[in-house]
Design an enzyme around this catalytic site. Sequence first.
Site, PDB file in Angstrom:
ATOM      1  N   CYS A   1       0.807  -1.211   0.000  1.00 23.31           N
ATOM      2  CA  CYS A   1       0.000   0.000   0.000  1.00 23.31           C
ATOM      3  C   CYS A   1       0.844   1.267   0.000  1.00 23.31           C
ATOM      4  O   CYS A   1       0.330   2.342  -0.293  1.00 23.31           O
ATOM      5  CB  CYS A   1      -0.941   0.002   1.206  1.00 23.31           C
TER       6      CYS A   1
ATOM      7  N   ARG B   1       4.433   1.178  -1.145  1.00 20.44           N
ATOM      8  CA  ARG B   1       5.680   1.044  -1.885  1.00 20.44           C
ATOM      9  C   ARG B   1       5.534   0.082  -3.058  1.00 20.44           C
ATOM     10  O   ARG B   1       4.695  -0.817  -3.047  1.00 20.44           O
ATOM     11  CB  ARG B   1       6.823   0.586  -0.989  1.00 20.44           C
TER      12      ARG B   1
ATOM     13  N   GLU C   1       5.781  -1.788  11.247  1.00 17.87           N
ATOM     14  CA  GLU C   1       4.452  -2.328  10.947  1.00 17.87           C
ATOM     15  C   GLU C   1       4.495  -3.852  10.832  1.00 17.87           C
ATOM     16  O   GLU C   1       5.495  -4.447  10.447  1.00 17.87           O
ATOM     17  CB  GLU C   1       3.905  -1.712   9.659  1.00 17.87           C
TER      18      GLU C   1
ATOM     19  N   GLU D   1       2.552  -5.957   8.890  1.00 13.93           N
ATOM     20  CA  GLU D   1       2.173  -6.648   7.660  1.00 13.93           C
ATOM     21  C   GLU D   1       3.306  -6.839   6.663  1.00 13.93           C
ATOM     22  O   GLU D   1       3.283  -7.765   5.849  1.00 13.93           O
ATOM     23  CB  GLU D   1       1.034  -5.881   6.960  1.00 13.93           C
TER      24      GLU D   1
ATOM     25  N   THR E   1     -11.769  -9.447   2.953  1.00 10.93           N
ATOM     26  CA  THR E   1     -11.536 -10.634   3.793  1.00 10.93           C
ATOM     27  C   THR E   1     -10.100 -11.142   3.684  1.00 10.93           C
ATOM     28  O   THR E   1      -9.826 -12.294   4.036  1.00 10.93           O
ATOM     29  CB  THR E   1     -12.502 -11.770   3.386  1.00 10.93           C
TER      30      THR E   1
ATOM     31  N   SER F   1      -5.662 -10.431   4.198  1.00  6.25           N
ATOM     32  CA  SER F   1      -4.785 -10.300   5.362  1.00  6.25           C
ATOM     33  C   SER F   1      -4.992  -8.970   6.078  1.00  6.25           C
ATOM     34  O   SER F   1      -4.941  -8.900   7.305  1.00  6.25           O
ATOM     35  CB  SER F   1      -3.320 -10.443   4.931  1.00  6.25           C
TER      36      SER F   1
ATOM     37  N   ALA G   1      -7.766  -7.348   6.162  1.00  5.61           N
ATOM     38  CA  ALA G   1      -9.047  -7.435   6.860  1.00  5.61           C
ATOM     39  C   ALA G   1      -8.875  -8.145   8.199  1.00  5.61           C
ATOM     40  O   ALA G   1      -9.470  -7.754   9.208  1.00  5.61           O
ATOM     41  CB  ALA G   1     -10.056  -8.172   5.997  1.00  5.61           C
TER      42      ALA G   1
END
Length: 426
Positions: free
Chosen positions: A47, A49, A116, A118, A192, A194, A196
């Site tokens: 989101c 890079r 982060e 993720e 739905t 990762s 989410a």
Amino acid sequence: MLLCLTANHRNASFDILEKLSVGAPSAAGGLVAGTTGVSGAVVLATCNRFEAYLEVDEPVASADSSAVDATVDAMSAASGVSAAELRDSVTVITGDAVVEHLFSVSAGLESVVIGEDEISGQVRRALEQARSAGTTSSGLEQLFQRASTTSRTVKTTTAVGTAGRSLVRLALELASSRVTDWTQARVLMIGTGSYAGASHAALRDRGADDITVYSPSGRAAKFALSRGIRPTTDLAAAIAAADVIVSCTIVEGHILTADLLAGSERTLVIDLGLPRNVDPAVAELAGIELLDLETISLHAPLEELNATTEARSVVGQAAAAFAAAEAEQSLAPAVVALRRHIFDLLDAEIDRARGRGDSSPQTEAALRHLASVLLHTPSVRARELVRAGEAQAFTDGLAALFGIDAGPTATIAAIAAIAGERQELA
């Protein structure tokens, strides 16, 4: 040689990142198959890079190279971003600097929110996608696997990321100034995947309990069942009933439009999707407040200096160790050439001894032991010189002392054979 083209929240607009995230990953296959000198490519699109990691056959000293040009052209054609605009938006990293950059990215040190959660999973999935597409290479496999290991080390040995920070949690922190009581808020989740899952966990931590989920791909029921929330297939009705909407899917096109949200009152919309899930025109509607990635990134907290410094130290040490191991491999032909030279002398001396009638096992064992002793110090010095950045001194010494051409002529089979001989001598 390793090469990376990176466009991220620091050097590119979210409009460009959005376009790259949609089309550019699919260009890796054509880049590897159709570009001379590019042996592997792994594309990381998140989101905030977009990065293309390449293994190329020839050294790249600057941003002006055929591999860079080919990558820019391929990603431009796939994403719709002009080549000129893309070149202005990417930073080119080469050589050992690529190692430290990826390790730092995977550890979350280059994210909008430092540490982060993720990003490490996204790095791992980028490698898996490259494997499926057949675009990875041995060098990129080793690089990305070591990046995952380094990320885990950073998380377990430093304070970075211990609070589970992420864009999702930052978005909810910003939203908390608008939501007076999360336990009473009616929340609609769209997506739905990762993100989410991370969104649901963060909402629960805030106290949200009235949560409905909608899936554009029809997976809402399965997602809801495992989490004890409500699924819905009626998006319009769910929007009308929601106080807070959190959208986090990777589908193309706007899921939430001004028409769908017209008439909603006092609704907070959080758009975590890339490409954008929400039409920017929604922000113009009365009673609607929109938090998108660009707005969220502007409120990213300052780095926690002590934890980040410690984490960067871990990353730097891991990158140095990786680069040293790679450099040792690059000097393998020189070490092989020296060992071959000594073994040839050894075989000749044994043959002469046998010709004189001296074929005793003791004599041969003594000569092999001597060869092992003679090779030990040069092998150790080779590793030391490589790690000190002075590998050329070793090859120059071989040429000056023994007349050995230590060019990159050793094959994997030859290296394996020499390794076997060393085990026999040990």
